[in-house]
Scaffold this motif. Sequence first.
Motif, mmCIF file in Angstrom:
data_model
loop_
_atom_site.group_PDB
_atom_site.id
_atom_site.type_symbol
_atom_site.label_atom_id
_atom_site.label_comp_id
_atom_site.label_asym_id
_atom_site.label_seq_id
_atom_site.Cartn_x
_atom_site.Cartn_y
_atom_site.Cartn_z
ATOM 1 N N LYS A 32 0.885 -1.118 0.119
ATOM 2 C CA LYS A 32 -0.025 0.023 -0.008
ATOM 3 C C LYS A 32 0.762 1.488 0.013
ATOM 4 O O LYS A 32 0.231 2.233 0.412
ATOM 5 C CB LYS A 32 -0.884 -0.141 1.305
ATOM 6 C CG LYS A 32 -1.837 -1.201 1.115
ATOM 7 C CD LYS A 32 -2.843 -0.948 2.231
ATOM 8 C CE LYS A 32 -3.848 -2.172 2.247
ATOM 9 N NZ LYS A 32 -4.736 -2.229 3.490
ATOM 10 N N ALA A 33 1.949 1.204 -0.656
ATOM 11 C CA ALA A 33 2.781 2.420 -0.674
ATOM 12 C C ALA A 33 2.219 3.364 -1.486
ATOM 13 O O ALA A 33 1.785 3.020 -2.760
ATOM 14 C CB ALA A 33 4.289 2.071 -1.171
ATOM 15 N N VAL A 34 2.254 4.702 -1.085
ATOM 16 C CA VAL A 34 1.883 5.711 -2.124
ATOM 17 C C VAL A 34 3.143 6.801 -2.507
ATOM 18 O O VAL A 34 3.898 7.003 -1.988
ATOM 19 C CB VAL A 34 0.876 6.716 -1.414
ATOM 20 C CG1 VAL A 34 0.448 7.842 -2.311
ATOM 21 C CG2 VAL A 34 -0.422 5.983 -0.962
ATOM 22 N N VAL A 35 3.225 6.668 -4.020
ATOM 23 C CA VAL A 35 4.193 7.217 -4.602
ATOM 24 C C VAL A 35 3.740 8.799 -5.195
ATOM 25 O O VAL A 35 2.632 8.637 -5.634
ATOM 26 C CB VAL A 35 4.734 6.465 -5.680
ATOM 27 C CG1 VAL A 35 5.920 7.247 -6.369
ATOM 28 C CG2 VAL A 35 5.410 5.244 -5.390
ATOM 29 N N VAL A 36 4.521 9.783 -5.032
ATOM 30 C CA VAL A 36 4.169 11.101 -5.160
ATOM 31 C C VAL A 36 5.251 11.810 -5.715
ATOM 32 O O VAL A 36 6.568 11.760 -5.375
ATOM 33 C CB VAL A 36 3.845 12.066 -4.095
ATOM 34 C CG1 VAL A 36 3.271 13.344 -4.516
ATOM 35 C CG2 VAL A 36 2.445 11.102 -3.026
ATOM 36 N N LYS A 37 5.025 12.165 -7.113
ATOM 37 C CA LYS A 37 6.309 12.761 -7.741
ATOM 38 C C LYS A 37 5.623 14.057 -8.550
ATOM 39 O O LYS A 37 4.747 14.339 -9.168
ATOM 40 C CB LYS A 37 6.560 11.947 -9.015
ATOM 41 C CG LYS A 37 7.713 12.311 -9.782
ATOM 42 C CD LYS A 37 8.672 11.061 -10.484
ATOM 43 C CE LYS A 37 9.847 11.614 -11.009
ATOM 44 N NZ LYS A 37 10.905 10.514 -11.796
ATOM 45 N N VAL A 38 6.564 15.106 -8.238
ATOM 46 C CA VAL A 38 6.145 16.568 -8.641
ATOM 47 C C VAL A 38 7.338 17.310 -9.133
ATOM 48 O O VAL A 38 8.660 16.776 -9.155
ATOM 49 C CB VAL A 38 5.467 17.507 -7.305
ATOM 50 C CG1 VAL A 38 4.766 16.578 -6.752
ATOM 51 C CG2 VAL A 38 6.749 17.726 -6.442
ATOM 52 N N ARG A 39 7.069 18.383 -9.769
ATOM 53 C CA ARG A 39 8.226 19.228 -10.312
ATOM 54 C C ARG A 39 8.800 19.951 -9.120
ATOM 55 O O ARG A 39 8.125 20.005 -8.161
ATOM 56 C CB ARG A 39 7.569 20.236 -11.391
ATOM 57 C CG ARG A 39 6.618 21.302 -10.667
ATOM 58 C CD ARG A 39 6.146 22.371 -11.605
ATOM 59 N NE ARG A 39 5.133 23.163 -10.944
ATOM 60 C CZ ARG A 39 5.388 24.350 -10.006
ATOM 61 N NH1 ARG A 39 6.574 24.461 -9.652
ATOM 62 N NH2 ARG A 39 4.667 25.124 -9.633
ATOM 63 N N LYS A 40 9.971 20.383 -9.417
ATOM 64 C CA LYS A 40 10.725 21.311 -8.494
ATOM 65 C C LYS A 40 10.150 22.684 -8.706
ATOM 66 O O LYS A 40 9.558 23.025 -9.726
ATOM 67 C CB LYS A 40 12.076 21.288 -9.072
ATOM 68 C CG LYS A 40 12.673 20.047 -8.684
ATOM 69 C CD LYS A 40 14.285 19.978 -9.093
ATOM 70 C CE LYS A 40 14.949 18.884 -9.459
ATOM 71 N NZ LYS A 40 16.276 18.798 -9.789
#
Length: 284
Positions: free
Chosen positions: A208-216
Amino acid sequence: MQTKDVDRENIGIIAGGGQFPLNFIEAAKRENRRVVVVAHKGETSQQVADAADAVCWVKLGQLGRLISFFKKEGVAETVFLGTITKTRIFRDVLPDLKALALWNKIDRKQDDAILRAIANLLESEGIMVLESTTYLEHLLFPPGVLTKARPNKAQRRDIEFGWYNAREIGRLDIGQCVVVRDCTVLAVEAIEGTDKTILRGGKLAGEKAVVVKVRKPGQDFRFDLPATGLATVQTLARVKGSVLAVEAGQSLVFDREEMIKEADRAGIVVVGVVERDDGTLEIG
């Protein structure tokens, strides 16, 4: 060897690994551009080299060779495309005099500082660095939920929690991705890249890991945009993760259809998140 006249119909690619350089070559040729590629040994695929109109293979750090080749081929515009294995900076670099001189001027040996310095040098040599999304705006991550599964209340909390932590590490130019569960940070991306971060954080999560990826913050669209795709979801599935949340319109997505099919098979939520002007999130 005589230098060709600079021609705006020529366009250069400083190519790393992955499919992004090939996507660009195909799009640029549809626009009747002649594509000149600087390919990096150990990173760029032979398929990319074969698709180019002209190619020069270099080792990481051969900046003078890169500039000379572009000038010989009449290149006045270029793009940075594809991945470079960042850990190679410690073991597989062959810097020439131009690269060494530039390196010694950079105080912070981090992504943005290095790439901006290289871009500034290229532009001082008459080679304009374009946004990496040139001709490829359709590869930007779309807003909204892309999968059959939708985020539940707990997952939305984790997305929001992860979002602001990811934004902060981006501000520090450390990375673009975090792995969280139950509002706890399990892994922060650094030099190792997203997939290894997911494996590390996913192992700690158990499931159940949640991965969040965003711009700098202040992301320069000329280079180092966040990118995800089929391989990202496959890695998340390996650790029985539950969510991939990516900043919409500010990151790239490859193999979108295949990625969504894989996510649906694994029961993973994939969502493009929008940050509103007031700082709140539109999760979908």
